[in-house]
Design an enzyme around this catalytic site. Sequence first.
Site, short mmCIF file in Angstrom:
data_model
loop_
_atom_site.label_atom_id
_atom_site.label_comp_id
_atom_site.label_asym_id
_atom_site.label_seq_id
_atom_site.Cartn_x
_atom_site.Cartn_y
_atom_site.Cartn_z
N ASP A 82 103.07 62.44 94.78
CA ASP A 82 102.39 61.33 94.11
C ASP A 82 102.38 60.18 95.11
O ASP A 82 103.43 59.68 95.51
CB ASP A 82 103.20 60.94 92.86
CG ASP A 82 102.34 60.34 91.77
OD1 ASP A 82 101.44 59.55 92.12
OD2 ASP A 82 102.60 60.63 90.59
N HIS A 117 102.13 62.10 82.02
CA HIS A 117 103.30 61.30 81.68
C HIS A 117 102.94 59.91 81.15
O HIS A 117 103.84 59.13 80.84
CB HIS A 117 104.19 61.16 82.92
CG HIS A 117 103.52 60.39 84.01
ND1 HIS A 117 102.50 60.92 84.78
CD2 HIS A 117 103.68 59.11 84.42
CE1 HIS A 117 102.08 59.99 85.62
NE2 HIS A 117 102.78 58.89 85.42
N ASP A 118 101.65 59.60 81.07
CA ASP A 118 101.21 58.30 80.54
C ASP A 118 100.57 58.41 79.16
O ASP A 118 100.12 57.41 78.60
CB ASP A 118 100.18 57.66 81.48
CG ASP A 118 100.77 57.32 82.84
OD1 ASP A 118 101.96 56.96 82.91
OD2 ASP A 118 100.03 57.42 83.83
N GLU A 144 93.91 59.53 90.68
CA GLU A 144 94.01 59.07 89.29
C GLU A 144 93.02 57.92 89.16
O GLU A 144 93.23 56.86 89.73
CB GLU A 144 95.42 58.57 88.97
CG GLU A 144 95.55 58.17 87.51
CD GLU A 144 96.59 57.08 87.24
OE1 GLU A 144 97.02 56.95 86.09
OE2 GLU A 144 96.96 56.34 88.18
N ASP A 148 97.89 57.66 93.06
CA ASP A 148 98.19 56.84 91.90
C ASP A 148 97.30 55.60 91.81
O ASP A 148 97.09 54.92 92.82
CB ASP A 148 99.66 56.40 91.99
CG ASP A 148 100.10 55.58 90.79
OD1 ASP A 148 100.17 56.16 89.69
OD2 ASP A 148 100.36 54.37 90.94
C1 GLC Z 1 99.83 55.20 87.18
C2 GLC Z 1 101.01 56.04 86.76
C3 GLC Z 1 101.82 55.27 85.77
C4 GLC Z 1 102.31 54.01 86.45
C5 GLC Z 1 101.16 53.22 87.05
C6 GLC Z 1 101.66 52.20 88.00
O1 GLC Z 1 98.97 54.94 86.14
O2 GLC Z 1 100.57 57.27 86.27
O3 GLC Z 1 102.88 56.00 85.26
O4 GLC Z 1 102.99 53.20 85.52
O5 GLC Z 1 100.27 54.04 87.78
O6 GLC Z 1 102.08 52.80 89.20
#
Ligand code: GLC
Length: 559
Positions: free
Chosen positions: A107, A339-340, A266, A209
Amino acid sequence: MTNAETGLNKELLWWQKTIAYEIYVNSFMDSDGDGYGDINGIRSKLSYLQELKVGAIWLTPVYASPMVDNGYDVSDYYSINPLYGTMEDMEALIAEAGEKGIGVVMDLVVNHTSDKCEWFINSSKGKDNRYSDWYIWRDAKPDGSAPNNWRSIFGGSAWTWSEERGQYYLHTFAPEQPDLNWEIPEVRQAVCDIANFWLGKGVGGFRMDAIPYIKKPYGLPDGPADAPDGMVSVHDMTVNTDGILDFLKEFKQKVTAGKDIFTVGEANGVGPDDLKYWIGDNGVFDMIFEFSHVNMEFTGAEVWCQAREWTLKDLKRALTASQTATASNGWYPVFFENHDKPRSPGHYFGDADPVLASKALAAVLLTLRGTPFIYQGEELGMTNVRWDSIDDYNDIDSRSQYDTALDHGFEAKDAMEFVYRFSRDNARTPMQWDGSDNAGFTSGRPWLPVNDDHVNVNAQDEMQDGRSVLAWYKTLAALRTENHVLTHGDYREVMEDSDSIFAFVRSDENDKLVTLVNFSGTDQVCDIEVEEILLSSYQDGGSIPGRLRPYEAVIARLP
Ligand code: GLC
Ligand code: MG
């Protein structure tokens, strides 16, 4: 269209044919009894993953971190978080996974760092050192207030005052997560160096990310207030800003081009129409997670207390749009959980029996065109939790969304309902390996409570039960491997007008399979002539052509 144009007969790459699996490291498997999952825990479960036909594991960040956002606040990109193990453990994981045909995907969190990162510590010191411009600093307004009215994603102003430097710095997320300044060539080079370091360790790819936020609009203008606080979400102001792709092209050219790895960005807020710029031959990544099908409740920023209702047609439209957008260019990562997000049975099927719900969604996940991403525990049918008080929640986002709901005038108990529905902790409870007290996750005290349903929902029991969610996942994974059409074939939606059934056909020159999923709790008629029913999620031999039972998923061959 010819085959060359549709890409139908293109030989696929390893990551297009495999199944990927997301590991939330904190909660997957604890090897040393400290209550936190770790790298050696993952090593002990590689055979489990292999049995699911997983060929790539995406690990949430394992770098050194003060853990304000559970690793998404990185203080040193070149070392391993001691909570998770050592660099030797990581190298051993990469090697052992490799022997089992599993690539390890890192990640890469580079929109921001931790405020404890050396770069930020130096940048805070003043305007005349090497790192001074590596973050986004601005003077206060004459009245001392923040430079603009952007609200951070975790709530409150996106600006925090630094006494030391006498300026504000920008943070899209928490104050402990200052945003890097990608306009500075040295910052972009530092990002490439990190990625190349990990490629040197043999990783199989990167999940990028929060990537659509790295470019900010020129002048950092105020935006129209979207709530009573007078602020506007930083998401809406910065997502997918013009010029962002130039940064990412540079990354591709210096890091990933021509390598046998994959990248998945993402990219919440980059919709199906933009996919052609982001992926495919002229894009910057191999795949992007776009969110139109998991965020149907939200138009822009995700404010939980402003969630709207959605219908199956919204879901079908979103999935078909992304399938169509990637039909001949680029590749799609299919996912419903991460995980979000909350667990999917509740999210997509409300109060339906979670076993039937999980199986129904699995049929979609593993038969759409693209690389399926299973999120840990999804293959067991894990469900959401409801804890009494907001103080029981660890997730930084849940706590700020709770406060937001109160600010919007909701009563405490209603604010909790939003937390129950959307909390990220729903997906973060420990992986359920068995029915014992701590679900076999740890011999110590788990960092987050185990979900009570682990007594029935757990890997050990499900391995022994041919009709479990896990058994169904394995059946579907085998079906994918055995049927070329499921990896290579194209996608066409059918029964578009149905309010209860999601149905689509995968076809190549030799074969045609249909997936039929009843999203409703009542029997449904579907007038599609099938040659042979291959699988039903009821796993009871009781399916008949032309009818679907409540929440039933059927995969059939067409004449
Ligand atoms: C992404 C991650 C999340 C995190 C955010 C800030 O959205 O998936 O879990 O809180 O980035 O890094
Ligand atoms: Mg541990």
